[in-house]
Design a protein around this motif. Structure first.
Motif, PDB file in Angstrom:
ATOM      1  N   GLU A  99      38.352  48.836  35.040  1.00 50.57           N
ATOM      2  CA  GLU A  99      39.745  49.161  35.360  1.00 50.57           C
ATOM      3  C   GLU A  99      40.462  49.757  34.153  1.00 50.57           C
ATOM      4  O   GLU A  99      41.199  50.738  34.282  1.00 50.57           O
ATOM      5  CB  GLU A  99      40.507  47.904  35.817  1.00 50.57           C
ATOM      6  N   ILE A 100      40.250  49.176  32.991  1.00 54.22           N
ATOM      7  CA  ILE A 100      40.893  49.687  31.784  1.00 54.22           C
ATOM      8  C   ILE A 100      40.436  51.115  31.505  1.00 54.22           C
ATOM      9  O   ILE A 100      41.246  51.982  31.170  1.00 54.22           O
ATOM     10  CB  ILE A 100      40.625  48.755  30.578  1.00 54.22           C
ATOM     11  N   GLY A 101      39.150  51.372  31.684  1.00 54.59           N
ATOM     12  CA  GLY A 101      38.639  52.727  31.491  1.00 54.59           C
ATOM     13  C   GLY A 101      39.269  53.715  32.460  1.00 54.59           C
ATOM     14  O   GLY A 101      39.694  54.809  32.070  1.00 54.59           O
TER      15      GLY A 101
ATOM     16  N   ILE B 207      47.631  48.714  32.173  1.00 53.36           N
ATOM     17  CA  ILE B 207      46.620  48.516  31.126  1.00 53.36           C
ATOM     18  C   ILE B 207      46.892  47.207  30.393  1.00 53.36           C
ATOM     19  O   ILE B 207      45.978  46.409  30.156  1.00 53.36           O
ATOM     20  CB  ILE B 207      46.594  49.719  30.158  1.00 53.36           C
ATOM     21  N   ALA B 208      48.148  46.962  30.027  1.00 51.41           N
ATOM     22  CA  ALA B 208      48.496  45.730  29.312  1.00 51.41           C
ATOM     23  C   ALA B 208      48.197  44.494  30.154  1.00 51.41           C
ATOM     24  O   ALA B 208      47.653  43.500  29.637  1.00 51.41           O
ATOM     25  CB  ALA B 208      49.973  45.762  28.908  1.00 51.41           C
ATOM     26  N   HIS B 209      48.521  44.543  31.445  1.00 55.11           N
ATOM     27  CA  HIS B 209      48.236  43.403  32.332  1.00 55.11           C
ATOM     28  C   HIS B 209      46.732  43.169  32.432  1.00 55.11           C
ATOM     29  O   HIS B 209      46.273  42.020  32.400  1.00 55.11           O
ATOM     30  CB  HIS B 209      48.813  43.649  33.730  1.00 55.11           C
ATOM     31  N   THR B 210      45.988  44.245  32.561  1.00 55.70           N
ATOM     32  CA  THR B 210      44.539  44.112  32.702  1.00 55.70           C
ATOM     33  C   THR B 210      43.923  43.572  31.419  1.00 55.70           C
ATOM     34  O   THR B 210      43.010  42.738  31.464  1.00 55.70           O
ATOM     35  CB  THR B 210      43.912  45.459  33.110  1.00 55.70           C
ATOM     36  N   LYS B 211      44.420  44.013  30.269  1.00 58.36           N
ATOM     37  CA  LYS B 211      43.924  43.470  28.994  1.00 58.36           C
ATOM     38  C   LYS B 211      44.250  41.978  28.886  1.00 58.36           C
ATOM     39  O   LYS B 211      43.424  41.196  28.395  1.00 58.36           O
ATOM     40  CB  LYS B 211      44.518  44.236  27.820  1.00 58.36           C
TER      41      LYS B 211
ATOM     42  N   LEU C 138      42.227  36.319  29.314  1.00 55.53           N
ATOM     43  CA  LEU C 138      42.208  35.056  30.036  1.00 55.53           C
ATOM     44  C   LEU C 138      40.793  34.735  30.532  1.00 55.53           C
ATOM     45  O   LEU C 138      40.308  33.615  30.373  1.00 55.53           O
ATOM     46  CB  LEU C 138      43.177  35.108  31.214  1.00 55.53           C
ATOM     47  N   VAL C 139      40.137  35.724  31.119  1.00 55.87           N
ATOM     48  CA  VAL C 139      38.782  35.511  31.635  1.00 55.87           C
ATOM     49  C   VAL C 139      37.827  35.196  30.497  1.00 55.87           C
ATOM     50  O   VAL C 139      36.973  34.313  30.624  1.00 55.87           O
ATOM     51  CB  VAL C 139      38.321  36.749  32.446  1.00 55.87           C
ATOM     52  N   ASP C 140      37.973  35.898  29.378  1.00 56.32           N
ATOM     53  CA  ASP C 140      37.094  35.630  28.239  1.00 56.32           C
ATOM     54  C   ASP C 140      37.273  34.211  27.703  1.00 56.32           C
ATOM     55  O   ASP C 140      36.334  33.622  27.173  1.00 56.32           O
ATOM     56  CB  ASP C 140      37.341  36.649  27.125  1.00 56.32           C
ATOM     57  N   SER C 141      38.474  33.651  27.837  1.00 55.75           N
ATOM     58  CA  SER C 141      38.718  32.295  27.339  1.00 55.75           C
ATOM     59  C   SER C 141      38.335  31.221  28.365  1.00 55.75           C
ATOM     60  O   SER C 141      38.277  30.038  28.018  1.00 55.75           O
ATOM     61  CB  SER C 141      40.188  32.128  26.949  1.00 55.75           C
TER      62      SER C 141
ATOM     63  N   ALA D 244      31.054  38.958  35.788  1.00 57.02           N
ATOM     64  CA  ALA D 244      31.394  39.950  36.826  1.00 57.02           C
ATOM     65  C   ALA D 244      32.845  40.415  36.676  1.00 57.02           C
ATOM     66  O   ALA D 244      33.140  41.616  36.757  1.00 57.02           O
ATOM     67  CB  ALA D 244      31.164  39.350  38.214  1.00 57.02           C
ATOM     68  N   GLN D 245      33.749  39.467  36.446  1.00 56.62           N
ATOM     69  CA  GLN D 245      35.167  39.811  36.344  1.00 56.62           C
ATOM     70  C   GLN D 245      35.440  40.619  35.082  1.00 56.62           C
ATOM     71  O   GLN D 245      36.237  41.558  35.086  1.00 56.62           O
ATOM     72  CB  GLN D 245      36.020  38.540  36.355  1.00 56.62           C
ATOM     73  N   ARG D 246      34.757  40.289  34.013  1.00 56.30           N
ATOM     74  CA  ARG D 246      34.906  41.025  32.758  1.00 56.30           C
ATOM     75  C   ARG D 246      34.509  42.494  32.961  1.00 56.30           C
ATOM     76  O   ARG D 246      35.216  43.406  32.530  1.00 56.30           O
ATOM     77  CB  ARG D 246      34.035  40.374  31.686  1.00 56.30           C
ATOM     78  N   GLY D 247      33.397  42.710  33.630  1.00 58.94           N
ATOM     79  CA  GLY D 247      32.962  44.079  33.910  1.00 58.94           C
ATOM     80  C   GLY D 247      33.972  44.836  34.756  1.00 58.94           C
ATOM     81  O   GLY D 247      34.245  46.022  34.516  1.00 58.94           O
ATOM     82  N   THR D 248      34.541  44.155  35.738  1.00 55.12           N
ATOM     83  CA  THR D 248      35.555  44.790  36.588  1.00 55.12           C
ATOM     84  C   THR D 248      36.776  45.178  35.774  1.00 55.12           C
ATOM     85  O   THR D 248      37.296  46.295  35.906  1.00 55.12           O
ATOM     86  CB  THR D 248      35.955  43.835  37.734  1.00 55.12           C
TER      87      THR D 248
END
Length: 191
Positions: A127-129, A152-156, A161-164, A119-123
């Motif tokens: 946001e990046i888009g 954008i950099a913070h969101t990436k 972090l979420v992916d890890s 869910a967080q990854r999708g969010t």
């Protein structure tokens, strides 16, 4: 006092009135900061006058109450310079609800952790888009485009972090007591 200093920066460009300062602030920092409450701005202006960083003069108006015009003083310019040339140090720590959510999800087991991550990854991807589209509309404003690039950099970074998280929190999620593991079946049993 970042808002105080932002007001000093606006007044370093030229003297102005309260509502005009609000508009200029919102234009200068764009959509990344959000709106500035006019009541809060007037509190800041009062404090800056009290501290001797700005002066206030009345501008008569024939059809409305007089306006107040604010101007930067020499001590205000010195304060702005001192603030603008000193490094920023994070004082509040890294209090981010995401870490509490990761802890809570991991404590309910691997499936719950995976659901949060998805869910967080999708969010974050959304946001990046949105930020990327917004960036295209602000190419002519260097400060706003810089703020959008920072977002954008913070969101990436948050996305990384979420992916890890599943791998890094696997031991915590695996250690979740069976009775706290949350699955669709246990949800149905709870209802």
């Amino acid at each position: 006092m970042p808002l105080h200093h932002a007001v000093l920066a606006l007044l370093s460009e030229n003297p102005d009135h309260g509502y005009e300062l609000k508009t200029r602030f919102e234009q200068a920092v764009g959509p990344q900061w959000g709106g500035l409450n006019i009541g809060h701005l007037y509190q800041i202006l009062e404090r800056l006058v009290r501290d001797g960083y700005i002066t206030r003069s009345q501008v008569p108006q024939s059809d409305r109450p007089d306006k107040h015009r604010y101007s930067l003083t020499a001590s205000g310019r010195a304060e702005l310079h001192d603030w603008a040339t000193s490094a920023w140090v994070r004082t509040g720590g890294y209090r981010d609800e995401l870490f509490l959510k990761l802890y809570g999800a991991a404590s309910l087991g691997p499936e719950t952790l995976a659901a949060l991550v998805e869910a967080q990854r999708g969010t974050y991807l959304s946001e990046i888009g949105g930020l990327t589209r917004l960036r295209r509309t602000h190419t002519d404003d260097p400060l706003v485009s810089l703020l959008i690039d920072a977002a954008i950099a913070h969101t990436k970074a948050d996305l990384e972090l979420v992916d890890s998280a599943p791998a890094r929190l696997a031991s915590l999620a695996q250690a979740a007591p069976a009775e706290t593991a949350f699955t669709p079946e246990t949800a149905a049993d709870a209802g």
